[in-house]
Design a protein around this motif. Structure first.
Motif, short mmCIF file in Angstrom:
data_model
loop_
_atom_site.label_atom_id
_atom_site.label_comp_id
_atom_site.label_asym_id
_atom_site.label_seq_id
_atom_site.Cartn_x
_atom_site.Cartn_y
_atom_site.Cartn_z
N UNK A 198 0.84 -1.20 0.00
CA UNK A 198 0.00 0.00 0.00
C UNK A 198 0.88 1.25 0.00
N UNK A 199 1.91 1.25 0.84
CA UNK A 199 2.81 2.41 0.89
C UNK A 199 3.47 2.65 -0.47
N UNK A 200 3.87 1.58 -1.12
CA UNK A 200 4.50 1.72 -2.43
C UNK A 200 3.52 2.27 -3.45
N UNK A 201 2.30 1.75 -3.45
CA UNK A 201 1.30 2.23 -4.40
C UNK A 201 0.98 3.71 -4.17
N UNK A 202 0.80 4.10 -2.92
CA UNK A 202 0.46 5.49 -2.63
C UNK A 202 1.62 6.44 -2.92
N UNK A 203 2.84 5.92 -2.93
CA UNK A 203 4.02 6.73 -3.24
C UNK A 203 4.60 6.36 -4.61
N UNK A 204 3.75 5.84 -5.48
CA UNK A 204 4.17 5.36 -6.78
C UNK A 204 4.87 6.43 -7.62
N UNK A 205 4.45 7.67 -7.50
CA UNK A 205 5.01 8.72 -8.34
C UNK A 205 6.50 8.93 -8.11
N UNK A 206 6.98 8.61 -6.92
CA UNK A 206 8.43 8.69 -6.66
C UNK A 206 9.16 7.68 -7.54
N UNK A 207 8.65 6.45 -7.57
CA UNK A 207 9.26 5.41 -8.41
C UNK A 207 9.14 5.74 -9.89
N UNK A 208 8.00 6.27 -10.28
CA UNK A 208 7.78 6.61 -11.70
C UNK A 208 8.76 7.68 -12.15
N UNK A 209 8.95 8.66 -11.31
CA UNK A 209 9.89 9.73 -11.64
C UNK A 209 11.29 9.18 -11.84
N UNK A 210 11.71 8.26 -10.95
CA UNK A 210 13.04 7.63 -11.07
C UNK A 210 13.18 6.86 -12.38
N UNK A 211 12.09 6.25 -12.87
CA UNK A 211 12.13 5.45 -14.08
C UNK A 211 11.86 6.27 -15.35
N UNK A 212 11.51 7.54 -15.17
CA UNK A 212 11.25 8.39 -16.32
C UNK A 212 9.84 8.26 -16.88
N UNK A 213 8.92 7.68 -16.11
CA UNK A 213 7.53 7.56 -16.55
C UNK A 213 6.75 8.79 -16.10
N UNK A 214 5.65 9.09 -16.78
CA UNK A 214 4.80 10.20 -16.34
C UNK A 214 4.11 9.85 -15.02
N UNK A 215 3.79 10.86 -14.25
CA UNK A 215 3.14 10.64 -12.97
C UNK A 215 1.68 10.24 -13.16
N UNK A 216 1.17 9.57 -12.16
CA UNK A 216 -0.24 9.20 -12.08
C UNK A 216 -0.89 10.20 -11.13
#
Length: 85
Positions: A43-61
């Protein structure tokens, strides 16, 4: 804690494509049956997903979408459980 999923770079684009292509982001639910992490960490990872997306170069959700996946969308599937006493 951060959940390291070696297939994350494949999971996110597919999840987002399916949801947006079908206009069904309100049908995405968080579930505890995935064996890759403990529920709290998941749950913590999903709610903070945008941090991971930014690191991977994906657009934010949009954060509202992530919050709804965890806290709101299940109510459409289980309306009887969602009724507050």
């Amino acid at each position: 804690p951060v959940v390291k999923n070696p297939y994350f770079h494949l999971l996110y684009p597919l999840m987002r494509y399916w949801a947006e292509a079908w206009g069904a982001t309100d049908k995405l639910l968080w579930g505890s049956d995935w064996t890759g992490a403990q529920p709290k960490a998941s749950v913590e990872t999903l709610l903070n997903l945008n941090v991971l997306l930014k690191e991977q170069g994906f657009p934010e959700v949009p954060q509202k979408l992530l919050d709804d996946i965890v806290h709101e969308n299940w109510k459409k599937v289980y309306p009887r459980l969602a009724k507050e006493p």
